[in-house]
Motif scaffolding. Sequence first.
Motif, mmCIF file in Angstrom:
data_model
loop_
_atom_site.group_PDB
_atom_site.id
_atom_site.type_symbol
_atom_site.label_atom_id
_atom_site.label_comp_id
_atom_site.label_asym_id
_atom_site.label_seq_id
_atom_site.Cartn_x
_atom_site.Cartn_y
_atom_site.Cartn_z
ATOM 1 N N GLU A 6 1.030 -1.279 -0.237
ATOM 2 C CA GLU A 6 -0.261 0.432 -0.120
ATOM 3 C C GLU A 6 1.044 0.954 0.494
ATOM 4 O O GLU A 6 1.223 1.933 -0.894
ATOM 5 N N ALA A 7 1.715 1.369 1.158
ATOM 6 C CA ALA A 7 2.899 2.413 0.585
ATOM 7 C C ALA A 7 3.871 2.111 -0.303
ATOM 8 O O ALA A 7 3.830 3.683 -0.586
ATOM 9 N N LYS A 8 3.719 1.530 -1.154
ATOM 10 C CA LYS A 8 4.105 2.057 -2.565
ATOM 11 C C LYS A 8 3.005 1.662 -3.528
ATOM 12 O O LYS A 8 3.508 2.529 -4.809
ATOM 13 N N GLY A 9 2.230 2.032 -2.380
ATOM 14 C CA GLY A 9 1.081 2.795 -4.207
ATOM 15 C C GLY A 9 0.421 1.523 -5.116
ATOM 16 O O GLY A 9 0.125 1.432 -6.187
ATOM 17 N N LEU A 10 0.563 0.272 -4.835
ATOM 18 C CA LEU A 10 0.416 -0.958 -5.596
ATOM 19 C C LEU A 10 -0.856 -0.462 -5.686
ATOM 20 O O LEU A 10 -1.437 -2.333 -6.513
ATOM 21 N N PHE A 11 -1.889 -0.584 -4.502
ATOM 22 C CA PHE A 11 -3.331 -0.204 -4.813
ATOM 23 C C PHE A 11 -3.607 0.651 -3.520
ATOM 24 O O PHE A 11 -2.216 1.395 -3.128
ATOM 25 N N LYS A 12 -4.526 0.693 -3.533
ATOM 26 C CA LYS A 12 -5.088 2.652 -2.303
ATOM 27 C C LYS A 12 -5.998 1.960 -1.795
ATOM 28 O O LYS A 12 -7.385 1.177 -2.685
ATOM 29 N N VAL A 13 -6.399 2.072 -0.525
ATOM 30 C CA VAL A 13 -7.156 2.666 0.301
ATOM 31 C C VAL A 13 -7.975 3.440 0.164
ATOM 32 O O VAL A 13 -7.433 4.220 0.807
ATOM 33 N N ASN A 14 -9.273 3.617 -0.051
ATOM 34 C CA ASN A 14 -9.516 4.958 -0.273
ATOM 35 C C ASN A 14 -10.319 5.518 1.782
ATOM 36 O O ASN A 14 -11.664 5.050 1.825
ATOM 37 N N ASP A 15 -9.130 5.708 2.409
ATOM 38 C CA ASP A 15 -10.173 6.436 3.441
ATOM 39 C C ASP A 15 -11.044 6.887 3.439
ATOM 40 O O ASP A 15 -11.345 7.466 4.982
ATOM 41 N N ALA A 16 -11.365 7.915 3.359
ATOM 42 C CA ALA A 16 -12.295 8.739 3.012
ATOM 43 C C ALA A 16 -13.705 7.814 2.788
ATOM 44 O O ALA A 16 -14.980 8.570 3.205
ATOM 45 N N GLU A 17 -13.743 6.659 2.066
ATOM 46 C CA GLU A 17 -15.348 6.308 2.240
ATOM 47 C C GLU A 17 -15.015 5.617 3.605
ATOM 48 O O GLU A 17 -14.558 5.055 4.789
#
Length: 170
Positions: free
Chosen positions: A149-160
């Motif tokens: 996640e830190a490398k940007g290989l996927f994204k978790v949308n914390d705003a949702e």
Amino acid sequence: MMTKQFIELISTTGNDIIYHPDAKFHRYKKLVYNATFNTTCALVGIDTGRLELAGTLDTVTIPAMREVLKIAKADGVELPADSINSVVHSDDGDWFKPSMLVDVEKGNPIELEAILGNLLVVGKELKVETPVLSLIYELLKSVQYRLKEAKGLFKVNDAEPRPISKRYYE
């Protein structure tokens, strides 16, 4: 024979490639270290010397080494009786950081499947109990998740809002 031909193709004066006719034996021998010291140090974030001083060598790493030996034996590979002792003392006097710990410190994804996941698949196929290695693996999956996640290989949308599971836990 194809292995020897491959080695000849990739060999240069700058590298030292050794052919081992019994690759399975040497893989298990290496896994006694890599699947245990490498993984445990990466999980807890300390070198092998500190791992021993903390007591984790005796309570986690050595029991994990015993599981590697059981898998090897079930797979027809008898490692030397002093395998655990040899591995434990392989870096005596050093504050050694195994490669997986270095990867975690650099924020790089780890070789979890190659080092531990594949070993656990073999253990399961051979019906070898691996409670310690399995726990290390499951915890490292979370570390791997964080690193990817830190490398940007996927994204978790914390705003949702976080999805709510309908699963029932007992």
